[in-house]
Design a protein around this motif. Structure first.
Motif, mmCIF file in Angstrom:
data_model
loop_
_atom_site.group_PDB
_atom_site.id
_atom_site.type_symbol
_atom_site.label_atom_id
_atom_site.label_comp_id
_atom_site.label_asym_id
_atom_site.label_seq_id
_atom_site.Cartn_x
_atom_site.Cartn_y
_atom_site.Cartn_z
ATOM 1 N N PHE A 17 -0.459 7.317 -5.889
ATOM 2 C CA PHE A 17 -1.882 7.752 -5.898
ATOM 3 C C PHE A 17 -0.851 9.609 -5.596
ATOM 4 C CE2 PHE A 17 -4.785 9.500 -2.709
ATOM 5 C CZ PHE A 17 -5.939 9.829 -2.864
ATOM 6 N N TYR A 18 -0.528 9.553 -5.141
ATOM 7 C CA TYR A 18 0.164 11.017 -4.089
ATOM 8 C C TYR A 18 1.254 12.014 -5.838
ATOM 9 C CZ TYR A 18 -1.545 11.364 0.493
ATOM 10 O OH TYR A 18 -1.882 11.229 1.777
ATOM 11 N N GLY A 19 2.047 10.826 -5.697
ATOM 12 C CA GLY A 19 2.866 11.607 -6.983
ATOM 13 C C GLY A 19 2.008 12.020 -8.160
ATOM 14 N N GLY A 20 0.744 11.307 -8.748
ATOM 15 C CA GLY A 20 0.014 11.757 -9.982
ATOM 16 C C GLY A 20 -0.778 13.254 -9.057
ATOM 17 N N MET A 77 0.672 -0.997 -0.277
ATOM 18 C CA MET A 77 -0.383 -0.169 0.082
ATOM 19 C C MET A 77 1.056 1.766 -0.048
ATOM 20 S SD MET A 77 -2.877 -0.823 2.979
ATOM 21 C CE MET A 77 -3.638 0.205 2.930
ATOM 22 N N THR A 78 2.266 0.922 0.217
ATOM 23 C CA THR A 78 2.928 2.567 0.765
ATOM 24 C C THR A 78 3.190 3.060 -1.032
ATOM 25 O OG1 THR A 78 3.070 2.409 3.093
ATOM 26 C CG2 THR A 78 4.692 3.701 1.460
ATOM 27 N N PRO A 79 3.686 2.114 -1.670
ATOM 28 C CA PRO A 79 4.740 2.194 -3.786
ATOM 29 C C PRO A 79 2.462 2.603 -3.804
ATOM 30 C CG PRO A 79 5.583 0.383 -2.574
ATOM 31 C CD PRO A 79 4.528 0.801 -1.161
ATOM 32 N N GLY A 80 2.161 2.488 -3.772
ATOM 33 C CA GLY A 80 0.169 2.230 -3.896
ATOM 34 C C GLY A 80 0.128 3.916 -3.479
ATOM 35 N N GLY A 118 -2.506 4.613 -8.371
ATOM 36 C CA GLY A 118 -2.122 4.003 -6.680
ATOM 37 C C GLY A 118 -3.605 3.797 -6.199
ATOM 38 N N ALA A 119 -4.995 4.371 -6.145
ATOM 39 C CA ALA A 119 -6.179 4.097 -5.726
ATOM 40 C C ALA A 119 -6.264 2.110 -5.824
ATOM 41 C CB ALA A 119 -7.443 4.817 -6.490
ATOM 42 N N GLY A 120 -6.236 2.298 -7.186
ATOM 43 C CA GLY A 120 -6.369 0.350 -6.752
ATOM 44 C C GLY A 120 -5.886 -0.001 -6.404
ATOM 45 N N ILE A 121 -4.099 -0.016 -6.458
ATOM 46 C CA ILE A 121 -3.417 -0.566 -5.220
ATOM 47 C C ILE A 121 -3.398 -1.031 -4.076
ATOM 48 C CG2 ILE A 121 -1.177 -0.629 -4.778
ATOM 49 C CD1 ILE A 121 0.167 -0.045 -7.582
ATOM 50 N N LEU A 122 -4.592 0.937 -3.092
ATOM 51 C CA LEU A 122 -4.725 1.019 -2.303
ATOM 52 C C LEU A 122 -5.606 0.289 -1.673
ATOM 53 C CD1 LEU A 122 -3.816 4.754 -1.830
ATOM 54 C CD2 LEU A 122 -3.095 2.914 -0.205
ATOM 55 N N TRP A 123 -6.235 -0.536 -2.446
ATOM 56 C CA TRP A 123 -7.949 -0.750 -2.180
ATOM 57 C C TRP A 123 -7.709 -2.201 -2.266
ATOM 58 C CZ3 TRP A 123 -12.747 -0.425 -5.917
ATOM 59 C CH2 TRP A 123 -13.535 -1.237 -4.800
ATOM 60 N N PHE A 124 -6.671 -2.644 -3.277
ATOM 61 C CA PHE A 124 -5.960 -3.920 -2.838
ATOM 62 C C PHE A 124 -6.070 -4.295 -1.819
ATOM 63 C CE2 PHE A 124 -2.379 -6.799 -4.116
ATOM 64 C CZ PHE A 124 -3.203 -8.471 -4.288
ATOM 65 N N GLY A 125 -4.718 -3.443 -1.413
ATOM 66 C CA GLY A 125 -3.942 -3.800 0.034
ATOM 67 C C GLY A 125 -5.240 -4.053 1.025
#
Length: 460
Positions: free
Chosen positions: A38-41, A31-34, A228-235
């Motif tokens: 998310f923030y980077g975009g 989630m942290t790379p996610g 990033g949001a998708g990775i956050l949801w997954f994690g």
């Protein structure tokens, strides 16, 4: 819930539970790379690497201090009346690696909890995008985790059969909660309200970005935001369902509630956007996902699936409205940490007082909320816990930020901010377009004085 001493923990770990907790820890770490994506975009092109580095450095600093004193400060034996674990009790994980907590080995519990600490710190960075000194932020991560996050986690995370023998006063109903514990299954208070309040404090310490409220500061890459949001949801399924610390019906029920609330929150956010602005935006969809995940985090074990849908729908709509507060109130929360994490955390934590039900994954052990005939008691307990953490985090974080600003300087110079913190702090750029497209988009070569007009046009 009550906690037991290390010595009283069970002796034989369960392989299925251990596998689930370790897999969940990996999901939460991802989630942290996610979050970095998310923030980077969401920032402008000149700040992308700095924004992502603020998340990545948290993995380094918190990973180290957790193994040294962070775990012990959070889950060590309490000798302070519930306020703090002894940081030297398990310094360097002394006595933990060979222990068994409940049905999982001690190192698995350590692994699961450190990834929570990492992302809690990284979340704060979104409030001060585009203008913070990286060295000062790095120091801040260690100080804030030690003084704010580890104590708050000590108050909230009280697991039966795990680690500290006292503490967890929010979960156990200590101090002003008068024996009635507040529900926070996976960190709505300790992580999201905590990080949101800290983000607000730092935004006030550093002040507004140059041009805030006058110049457009649009996300530079919405593709990264949605990824990033998708990775956050997954994690987040590891974040919430993993907090059951076992592979059973509780984890499964929490998983379902997490899915439902997040889906409803996306719809809630988009509905508000459509009514307010006439459009459905990708940024709104991604933000709605995060708002729903935040709100269901404290409530995922104590509400029914219908309750989870209500939590998500309300969180999506309320957070969509709340992100505009920074313009009305005049604080520059760059990436809406306050509007999503603080407000979303409050929504989820308080709605437990209304929607908690014995029909939830937690079952008969749930003190029911107001709408299920439980009266106002649980609502009052939830509010007390939420606002205590909010005030504590805001006040202490403001003090930390103020001191670091005076000692090291927390904000880059105006020149560095205008040029971009990627260049001033890292001597790098996120997109080397010249290397891909040639000199048309990169640094132009120097031309001789006698170069023709045609030569110069060819280089434009």
């Amino acid at each position: 819930m009550t906690t037991t001493s290390l010595a009283a923990a069970a002796a034989t770990p369960n392989s299925g539970d251990t596998a689930w907790v370790l897999a969940s820890a990996a999901l939460v770490l991802f989630m942290t790379p996610g979050l970095a994506l998310f923030y980077g975009g969401m920032v402008r092109t000149k700040s992308v690497l700095n924004m992502m580095m603020m998340s990545f450095i948290s993995m380094a600093t918190i990973g180290v201090v957790w193994l040294l004193w962070g775990y012990s400060e959070t889950f060590g034996a309490d000798s302070t009346g519930g306020w703090l674990g002894n940081p030297f009790d398990h310094f360097g994980l002394h006595g933990v690696l060979t222990a068994t907590y409940g049905t999982i080995p001690g190192p698995a519990f350590v692994a699961f909890q450190v990834v929570f600490a990492i992302i809690a710190v990284a979340l704060v960075s979104g409030a001060i995008a585009d203008r913070a000194k990286f060295a000062t932020w790095t120091v801040f991560t260690v100080v804030w985790a030690t003084i704010v996050y580890f104590p708050a986690a000590h108050w909230v995370f009280a697991f039966d059969g795990f680690a500290a023998n006292t503490g967890g006063w929010i979960a156990n109903g200590g101090f002003f909660l008068n024996g009635h514990g507040a529900y926070d299954f996976a960190g709505g208070t300790a992580i999201h309200i905590n990080a949101g309040a800290a983000g607000l404090a730092l935004a006030l310490v550093l002040g507004k970005r140059l041009g805030f409220g006058r110049e457009p500061m649009r996300p530079h890459n919405l593709t990264l935001v949605m990824l990033g949001a998708g990775i956050l949801w997954f994690g987040w399924f590891g974040f919430n369902a993993g907090s059951a610390l076992s592979a059973g019906s509780l984890a499964a029920g929490v998983w379902v509630n997490t899915l439902g609330a997040t889906a409803a929150a996306m719809l809630g956010w988009l509905l508000v956007e459509r009514m307010r602005d006439g459009k459905f935006t990708s940024l709104g969809a991604a933000s709605g996902v995060v708002a729903g995940l935040v709100a269901i985090t404290p409530a995922c074990s104590t509400v029914t699936p219908i309750g989870a849908l209500v939590v998500g729908l309300l969180a999506g709509g309320i957070c969509a409205l709340a992100v505009g507060l920074k313009f009305k109130l005049g604080f520059d929360d760059s990436l809406d940490v306050v509007g999503v994490h603080l407000v979303g955390g409050l929504v989820g934590t308080l709605l437990i007082g209304l929607l908690a039900s014995k029909g939830s994954p937690n079952g008969s052990g749930t003190q029911e909320g107001l709408l299920y005939g439980g009266g106002f008691l649980q609502l009052g307990v939830q509010a007390g816990a939420a606002f205590f953490v909010l005030v504590f985090s805001f006040v202490v974080t403001y003090a930390i930020g103020f001191v670091l600003d005076k000692v090291m300087g927390f904000r880059v110079s105006e020149e560095a901010e205008m040029a971009g913190v990627d260049q001033s702090e890292h001597a790098e750029t996120s997109y080397e377009l010249g290397a891909v497209f040639g000199s048309r988009f990169g640094h132009r070569p120097q031309l001789p004085a006698q170069a023709s007009v045609t030569d110069r046009v060819d280089l434009l």
